[in-house]
Design a protein around this motif. Sequence first.
Motif, PDB file in Angstrom:
ATOM      1  N   ALA A  43       0.847  -1.196   0.000  1.00 57.30           N
ATOM      2  CA  ALA A  43       0.000   0.000   0.000  1.00 57.30           C
ATOM      3  C   ALA A  43       0.880   1.242   0.000  1.00 57.30           C
ATOM      4  CB  ALA A  43      -0.904  -0.012   1.225  1.00 57.30           C
ATOM      5  N   GLU A  45       0.096   4.359   0.272  1.00 57.46           N
ATOM      6  CA  GLU A  45      -0.234   5.428   1.225  1.00 57.46           C
ATOM      7  C   GLU A  45       0.362   5.142   2.608  1.00 57.46           C
ATOM      8  OE1 GLU A  45      -2.260   3.153   0.178  1.00 57.46           O
ATOM      9  OE2 GLU A  45      -3.675   2.510   1.741  1.00 57.46           O
ATOM     10  N   VAL A 300       1.623  -0.969   9.164  1.00 63.21           N
ATOM     11  CA  VAL A 300       1.356  -1.731   7.934  1.00 63.21           C
ATOM     12  C   VAL A 300       0.631  -3.035   8.264  1.00 63.21           C
ATOM     13  CG1 VAL A 300       2.463  -3.004   6.055  1.00 63.21           C
ATOM     14  CG2 VAL A 300       3.288  -0.720   6.666  1.00 63.21           C
ATOM     15  N   TYR A 304      -3.051  -4.177   6.974  1.00 61.32           N
ATOM     16  CA  TYR A 304      -3.195  -5.364   6.127  1.00 61.32           C
ATOM     17  C   TYR A 304      -4.121  -6.398   6.797  1.00 61.32           C
ATOM     18  CZ  TYR A 304       0.591  -3.798   3.020  1.00 61.32           C
ATOM     19  OH  TYR A 304       1.374  -3.105   2.124  1.00 61.32           O
ATOM     20  N   ARG A 307      -7.629  -5.297   6.289  1.00 58.38           N
ATOM     21  CA  ARG A 307      -8.041  -5.471   4.886  1.00 58.38           C
ATOM     22  C   ARG A 307      -8.266  -6.948   4.567  1.00 58.38           C
ATOM     23  NH1 ARG A 307      -4.293  -0.659   2.052  1.00 58.38           N
ATOM     24  NH2 ARG A 307      -5.141   0.940   3.424  1.00 58.38           N
ATOM     25  N   THR A 379      -3.877  -5.884  -0.186  1.00 57.30           N
ATOM     26  CA  THR A 379      -3.030  -4.875   0.444  1.00 57.30           C
ATOM     27  C   THR A 379      -3.320  -3.447   0.005  1.00 57.30           C
ATOM     28  OG1 THR A 379      -1.400  -5.385  -1.252  1.00 57.30           O
ATOM     29  CG2 THR A 379      -1.078  -6.392   0.902  1.00 57.30           C
ATOM     30  N   THR A 380      -3.743  -3.252  -1.242  1.00 57.12           N
ATOM     31  CA  THR A 380      -3.765  -1.874  -1.758  1.00 57.12           C
ATOM     32  C   THR A 380      -5.115  -1.178  -1.670  1.00 57.12           C
ATOM     33  OG1 THR A 380      -3.964  -2.842  -3.963  1.00 57.12           O
ATOM     34  CG2 THR A 380      -1.797  -2.037  -3.326  1.00 57.12           C
ATOM     35  N   GLU A 381      -6.165  -1.898  -1.256  1.00 51.82           N
ATOM     36  CA  GLU A 381      -7.475  -1.252  -1.197  1.00 51.82           C
ATOM     37  C   GLU A 381      -7.992  -1.244   0.248  1.00 51.82           C
ATOM     38  OE1 GLU A 381      -8.945   0.235  -3.591  1.00 51.82           O
ATOM     39  OE2 GLU A 381      -8.133  -0.572  -5.473  1.00 51.82           O
ATOM     40  N   PRO A 382      -8.671  -0.174   0.642  1.00 49.37           N
ATOM     41  CA  PRO A 382      -9.268  -0.142   1.981  1.00 49.37           C
ATOM     42  C   PRO A 382     -10.478  -1.088   2.051  1.00 49.37           C
ATOM     43  CG  PRO A 382      -9.809   1.851   0.748  1.00 49.37           C
ATOM     44  CD  PRO A 382      -8.850   1.075  -0.097  1.00 49.37           C
TER      45      PRO A 382
ATOM     46  N   GLN B  68       7.241   3.059  -4.865  1.00 50.29           N
ATOM     47  CA  GLN B  68       6.475   1.876  -5.252  1.00 50.29           C
ATOM     48  C   GLN B  68       7.222   1.087  -6.344  1.00 50.29           C
ATOM     49  OE1 GLN B  68       4.615  -0.533  -4.561  1.00 50.29           O
ATOM     50  NE2 GLN B  68       2.615   0.498  -4.306  1.00 50.29           N
TER      51      GLN B  68
END
Lengths: 403, 403
Positions: A43, A45, A300, A304, A307, A379-382, B68
């Motif tokens: 992620a 952010e 992190v 994770y 999520r 990992t990359t989306e809420p 990234q």
Amino acid sequence: MTTATSLYPLSTRAAALRSSDVRELLKAAQRADVISLAGGLPAAELFDAEGLRAATRAALETPAAALQYGLTEGQPALRAALEARERSHGIALAGRSLLVTTGSQQALDIVARLLLDEGDVVVVQRPSYLAALQTFALAGAQCVGLEEDEDGARVEDLETLAFARKPKLIYLVTPFANPSGASLSLRRRQWLLDWAARHQVLVLEDDPYGVLRTEGEAPPSLMALAQDVPGAAAWCGRTSTLSKAVAPGLRLGWLLLPQALAEAAARVKQALDLHTSSFAQEVAAQYLAGDRLEAHLQRVRGAYRERRRALCEALHAAFGDALVFSEPEGGMFVWARFTDGTDTRVLLPRALAAGMAYVPGDAFYADAAPRDRLRLSFTTEPPARLREGVARLHAAWQATRGA
Amino acid sequence: MTTATSLYPLSTRAAALRSSDVRELLKAAQRADVISLAGGLPAAELFDAEGLRAATRAALETPAAALQYGLTEGQPALRAALEARERSHGIALAGRSLLVTTGSQQALDIVARLLLDEGDVVVVQRPSYLAALQTFALAGAQCVGLEEDEDGARVEDLETLAFARKPKLIYLVTPFANPSGASLSLRRRQWLLDWAARHQVLVLEDDPYGVLRTEGEAPPSLMALAQDVPGAAAWCGRTSTLSKAVAPGLRLGWLLLPQALAEAAARVKQALDLHTSSFAQEVAAQYLAGDRLEAHLQRVRGAYRERRRALCEALHAAFGDALVFSEPEGGMFVWARFTDGTDTRVLLPRALAAGMAYVPGDAFYADAAPRDRLRLSFTTEPPARLREGVARLHAAWQATRGA
């Protein structure tokens, strides 16, 4: 259009490298309206940009270290920091040497070129991390897969598999394998090390995801265990990376090998890229010397875990028994199987049309592949977007069944 | 001590990689009391650390780009900046593609793996940049050398050399070759491109030093000339680096290839290290977008010119006709030959004892090498230290003659 193979005399191995058709399919996943669970990215952010800013300022206070050519083995400050981390996980450094690599992908390439001649056999897990298969293929090797179950790769099959040649290398992602999420059990780790020592075959343990464990207790690494298995220390290598703990853009990995092998590995690496960016290395060394990493990792891992829970709960709620998977204790992926015969390659265009993306499971097999699997990254989306992604997947799946 | 080759089943190619004995000899050159003219490093005190500090701050304002995972081909901002630089030197980008590499060393490895099968022939200049020979050897190739004169490699010998196989690749450092300092003449560039087009053999032009030209006019690059030689554009590749213009620690190079070949090269690179550090790339892109580079290069060129003049004058004054060399119009090295039969390998331990270091010329030959040459770098020491280094060399040489 002219292709390289038609006009140019490519090497046999390069000509055999195929562009993945999944990569083409997933170009659509980059559309802003697509919720992509197809990536393998951390992620963005959550990156500790502030910490890295401070680390860079500190690194550039000694320009001659950060900007000049460096040693092939790596910058002394970073090597020391990585060795300290490995030691803190029970790995003894005596008789071993650590080489900084341009990501752990390069560690695979170095080991491949160090050991493999045309036609040599590499044992991998099945399904597999695809870029590793590409690297071994580029070295001219044949890969033989060990099936996986909940305890990771079925290493006991080494006794019964018929190999064209004695294997030169056993390559396993030991915790939270990509794509399966399975971790190699303690019992299998010990069995494997004993087998490797008796047969004198190098085991390369790839551990990118161990740092992302959110539950349960990690078994000791193969390299830590090897110290207690007679003869095994000489046949155990290990690679890991800062890509998941700090940031992939640094492209910093490392390779731990028995001393004699490490020296030969450094000669190979010198021919590949002289050395890894000393700038990135000095920045990472400054970052690791600070006190921010553990708090960053807590953040992190917390995100994770939340999520992953959201994804798994949504999958259960939407698909019930039609989709089976084990929720892993960490890593980045959920690996799932449709029980109703759904072909995930056929489903993909419909899922993309519905606004979500995943990787169809057959992409992770070099040979005859099951068609009912898929890999979902959490990992990359809420959580809310993960739930919406699952709703879109479910709609696409129902439409397929209706068709 | 156990060596890798005795205990481990190394690949044939890795087992053949030898650690250079010169490297061992020159460990003494790292002593503080030794004036080393042996290195191939830019002057660290001239790095634009302030400019890179500002570039890093700017790059970290978009952490998702700098930290990234990135594209295998390179970060779009850096590719665009490098393409603009190449265009400004008369290179048309149509039908070509630029790949960012982990230093130009990796560009050599990518081209080697793209084209070379076991036993394939690569034509190089003689003497040669050693790490290139290592890379081609690791790809299983045989290197055939073209002798050099004042106009660079004698490419006309391609017509008369007896090759075991038709060459797959011609690799030449075109301006200020390492070690010889010779630059390929315009007439030979045109002849070579015509030959390459007719025989369909890829010419790879390596241009790390062109940016360090201090006098005279540069002939157009091979790639710029290839546009005007029928059929040649498809058989011309080019690599260069930011190591000399900005800083080696960034480990940033690039590879320009005809489009179809570039696509295959990207597949190879993906197996090697996925991509080059996006962090270093974004920092470099910010630096190139600023207005500091030209002033920085003026400063570097001015200093190198002064140092080269000091070295050459001191050599003339001390050795007279006993040492012959051409003062190059740029680059980093003076390549000299003793006319009295002095064996530079024998002289080296005495020079080290007297407190100076150089690289004996035979280190730059894969095969039977002349023993009367030496390479002297003028970049890292100020004029007074260069003069003192020459005085020490002269003392060591006189002692040998007296012995």
